[in-house]
Design an enzyme around this catalytic site. Sequence first.
Site, PDB file in Angstrom:
ATOM      1  N   MET A   1       0.820  -1.207   0.000  1.00 45.03           N
ATOM      2  CA  MET A   1       0.000   0.000   0.000  1.00 45.03           C
ATOM      3  C   MET A   1       0.856   1.261   0.000  1.00 45.03           C
ATOM      4  O   MET A   1       1.772   1.414   0.802  1.00 45.03           O
ATOM      5  CB  MET A   1      -0.892  -0.010   1.245  1.00 45.03           C
ATOM      6  CG  MET A   1      -1.704   1.243   1.476  1.00 45.03           C
ATOM      7  SD  MET A   1      -2.756   1.094   2.946  1.00 45.03           S
ATOM      8  CE  MET A   1      -1.532   0.918   4.240  1.00 45.03           C
TER       9      MET A   1
ATOM     10  N   SER B   1       3.568  -6.898   2.059  1.00 38.69           N
ATOM     11  CA  SER B   1       2.332  -6.433   2.675  1.00 38.69           C
ATOM     12  C   SER B   1       1.144  -6.856   1.796  1.00 38.69           C
ATOM     13  O   SER B   1       1.034  -8.018   1.430  1.00 38.69           O
ATOM     14  CB  SER B   1       2.388  -4.925   2.903  1.00 38.69           C
ATOM     15  OG  SER B   1       1.451  -4.513   3.857  1.00 38.69           O
ATOM     16  N   GLN B   2       0.252  -5.928   1.394  1.00 37.24           N
ATOM     17  CA  GLN B   2      -0.942  -6.352   0.657  1.00 37.24           C
ATOM     18  C   GLN B   2      -0.585  -7.006  -0.675  1.00 37.24           C
ATOM     19  O   GLN B   2      -1.374  -7.800  -1.207  1.00 37.24           O
ATOM     20  CB  GLN B   2      -1.888  -5.175   0.436  1.00 37.24           C
ATOM     21  CG  GLN B   2      -1.393  -4.104  -0.505  1.00 37.24           C
ATOM     22  CD  GLN B   2      -2.361  -2.939  -0.620  1.00 37.24           C
ATOM     23  OE1 GLN B   2      -3.175  -2.672   0.262  1.00 37.24           O
ATOM     24  NE2 GLN B   2      -2.293  -2.219  -1.733  1.00 37.24           N
TER      25      GLN B   2
ATOM     26  N   HIS C   1       6.852  -3.488  10.811  1.00 38.01           N
ATOM     27  CA  HIS C   1       6.345  -3.890   9.502  1.00 38.01           C
ATOM     28  C   HIS C   1       7.368  -3.653   8.384  1.00 38.01           C
ATOM     29  O   HIS C   1       7.835  -2.533   8.174  1.00 38.01           O
ATOM     30  CB  HIS C   1       5.063  -3.122   9.193  1.00 38.01           C
ATOM     31  CG  HIS C   1       4.290  -3.676   8.041  1.00 38.01           C
ATOM     32  ND1 HIS C   1       3.833  -4.971   7.998  1.00 38.01           N
ATOM     33  CD2 HIS C   1       3.889  -3.108   6.879  1.00 38.01           C
ATOM     34  CE1 HIS C   1       3.181  -5.175   6.871  1.00 38.01           C
ATOM     35  NE2 HIS C   1       3.209  -4.061   6.171  1.00 38.01           N
TER      36      HIS C   1
END
Length: 313
Positions: free
Chosen positions: A48, A122-123, A296
């Site tokens: 993102m 991540s996504q 993250h």
Amino acid sequence: MPEDCKNGSSMAAVVLPWFFLVSPVVLAASMTVNEANGTVPLVLWHGMGDCCCNPLSLGAIKKMIEQEIPGIYVLSLMIGKNVVEDTENSFFMDVNQQVSMVCSQLAQDPKLKGGYNAMGFSQGAQFLRAVAQRCPSPPMKNLISVGGQHQGVYGLPRCPGESSHVCDMIRKALNSGAYSDLIQKHLVQAQYWHDPLNDDLYKQRSLFLADINQERVVNETYKKNLQMLNKFVMVKFLQDSVVDPVDSEWFGFLKTGQAKETETLQESVLYKEDRLGLAAMDKAGKLVFLATDGDHLQFTREWFNTNLLPYLR
């Protein structure tokens, strides 16, 4: 292809302070690529607010891998015509459409016809899993999920920073109606929003996540295609302050009906009913659960080389 999306969008600029990447290492000049070699191509999908070619994120990862595996073909996916569109589409473009675009791009790339490895950040990780389930040609060999949210999220604690007007807008939209048609179709994060307090509504209205996780009906093709992977590697960040709940990075999630207690993949109905074939893959040694003690997407080059490079060689 543009090489820098850092200044291509105000949204991208907001994301960069947390959306990192490798440890502070000065990367050496790229090695010469060998025309004929036995390496397996690699496809990258960013997360993102990032883009395909940011020299501080995916661009650095791509360069590092090319240095470590001379001659490897690395395709960092651009979703859109340029880096600005790529960044904006990570917030606002229907995920199913994105996956369809990527499937077409991979099928038309002659360098991938023999198969490829995939690494999603991540996504981008759950999006690449959708590619594996829906588009088996060319074949994906190993899927490496770096902080991916495979059971979705139920919160956006840092998205990507408290001062971001984009994140404020996303939070308000999700709180007002994550499963409305308008928000589902036009807000990427709503398409993997998983509300454990409204499980029936989630299963009925989720356009992306409930489908790829087989929570309405079992698509045997999805199941068969995912099981074709040699390895499905999932990386969890133990100090993650972005993904909520962090258990989603290992395919776990909150127990249905409440928002405090979590369960592992192995404790879930998804696993017990083997709706995706994950139980069979687990028993066959195809699932790999890795952890690193960072926030993250924060890891060192040494950790990356030791733990992830073996799946790319």
